[in-house]
Motif scaffolding. Structure first.
Motif, PDB file in Angstrom:
ATOM      1  N   ILE A   1      13.435 132.797  -5.378  1.00 13.68           N
ATOM      2  CA  ILE A   1      13.008 132.678  -3.976  1.00 13.68           C
ATOM      3  C   ILE A   1      13.750 133.687  -3.092  1.00 13.68           C
ATOM      4  N   ALA A   2      15.063 133.826  -3.304  1.00 11.35           N
ATOM      5  CA  ALA A   2      15.848 134.773  -2.499  1.00 11.35           C
ATOM      6  C   ALA A   2      15.287 136.189  -2.648  1.00 11.35           C
TER       7      ALA A   2
ATOM      8  N   LYS B   1       8.703 127.833   5.036  1.00  9.31           N
ATOM      9  CA  LYS B   1       9.703 127.708   6.095  1.00  9.31           C
ATOM     10  C   LYS B   1      10.611 128.949   6.134  1.00  9.31           C
ATOM     11  N   GLN B   2      11.017 129.402   4.935  1.00  7.10           N
ATOM     12  CA  GLN B   2      11.897 130.567   4.853  1.00  7.10           C
ATOM     13  C   GLN B   2      11.218 131.830   5.396  1.00  7.10           C
TER      14      GLN B   2
ATOM     15  N   VAL C   1       1.114 133.702   5.581  1.00 10.10           N
ATOM     16  CA  VAL C   1       1.284 132.894   4.367  1.00 10.10           C
ATOM     17  C   VAL C   1      -0.013 132.134   4.133  1.00 10.10           C
ATOM     18  N   SER C   2      -0.612 132.330   2.957  1.00 10.79           N
ATOM     19  CA  SER C   2      -1.840 131.603   2.635  1.00 10.79           C
ATOM     20  C   SER C   2      -1.637 130.851   1.329  1.00 10.79           C
ATOM     21  N   THR C   3      -2.604 130.031   0.989  1.00 11.36           N
ATOM     22  CA  THR C   3      -2.531 129.328  -0.296  1.00 11.36           C
ATOM     23  C   THR C   3      -3.921 129.293  -0.918  1.00 11.36           C
ATOM     24  N   LEU C   4      -3.999 128.938  -2.190  1.00  7.40           N
ATOM     25  CA  LEU C   4      -5.289 128.904  -2.867  1.00  7.40           C
ATOM     26  C   LEU C   4      -6.197 127.877  -2.211  1.00  7.40           C
TER      27      LEU C   4
END
Lengths: 206, 206
Positions: free
Chosen positions: B126-127, B160-161, B169-172
């Motif tokens: 993630i970092a 959030k990060q 930011v999108s999602t399927l």
């Protein structure tokens, strides 16, 4: 299958896929599992395989898999060497050993006669079995091949070959499995069980 | 399991049994399959595994499995590097690549946040994802993690990060699978599909 991101991974997946019952997805899972381990843990599988391929032998007497020229069973002085149980493969040896009821030795045929699969008499260790009997010291040969058409064919062939030698040929008892309900037993087995019924005492003796 | 007739065989069976979903009987079948092959064919599996363990790398950009420092996808000039699809693992990359619908690049997390399995934020990349966004040049991050509680937790954390950075930011899309009968779709999916219904043209456009 999707394109693999790595030729090295793809090669491992290809090789795992050659194992019986393993498809590409399972093979990929195996490969990725190895990649998740630390290097030395993952390296134990290929090392073990290579050591096995380099080191494994077939017992000179019984043709079973062995680490030595003569296997543990054949070289065990407590085993009766005059009773020889003929099995298709090493799984047969292991299954009978697991019963802890047998004290004789084995002869691993390496298959059964199966023209469809291209397996003939010379692909099996039948000649070596006859040789063992011919050399003397064998009182009984127990045929413990699978109860298939191929197994029966092989049984008949071996039985015929042994007829000229002073040896008893027996086979595994057939019947209703212990713990089975009669309604689930197949007709052929149940039919043979009733025709070849045995004295009550012979089953329940200690 | 019965006693094995060979320590060398036993070791291979032990190692095969460590693979996911493989029990002792299956492992034995794998080992005996290798012993039936000729020596050079059988040796291809351990050789391929060792070459993979020695040679495989993780892409510096996306952390996917690769034969080179930068993977085929990241180094492909035709891919849009300003769209980054975040997936749990390499299978995610392969599944999306298989659709042939995606022209961006990936970021492989190496798992999802799962306290029960002891997987925390620092076990994942993630970092490194935040770093990629911070370094600029990323317009959109697509979260394509599994639709499980752990996947959702990870989605929320990453979202959030990323809030402090100028990135979409999108999602399927979630909904009824193509080819599915409505009566077989689960209630949650079907409920979300009706609430989040979309213009007819957006689904059937070419």
């Amino acid at each position: 299958m999707e394109a693999m991101p790595s030729k090295l991974l793809e090669k491992v997946v290809d090789e795992f896929s050659k194992l019986p019952g393993v498809g590409t997805q399972t093979a990929l899972r195996f490969a990725l599992h190895l990649l998740k381990q630390n290097r030395s843990d993952a390296a134990m599988l290929p090392a073990a395989i290579e050591q096995m391929l380099d080191g494994i032998k077939f017992c000179k007497n019984c043709h079973s898999i062995s680490d030595t020229d003569v296997c543990q069973i054949c070289s065990n002085p407590k085993r009766q060497t005059d009773v020889v149980c003929v099995v298709e493969n090493i799984q047969g040896v292991m299954a009978i050993e697991h019963t802890a009821q047998y004290t004789g030795v084995y002869h691993v045929l390496g298959g059964v006669i199966s023209p469809i699969d291209g397996i003939g008499i010379n692909d099996l260790t039948i000649a070596q079995l006859i040789e063992r009997v011919k050399n003397g010291g064998v009182k009984e040969v127990i045929l413990a091949l699978p109860t298939t058409m191929e197994g029966d064919t092989t049984n008949f062939y071996i039985n015929k070959q042994l007829q000229n030698y002073p040896v008893n040929v027996s086979t595994l008892a057939r019947g209703v499995a212990i713990g089975d309900n009669l309604e689930y037993a197949d007709e052929v087995t149940l039919g043979r069980s009733i025709v070849n019924r045995v004295p009550f005492d012979s089953i329940y003796r200690k």
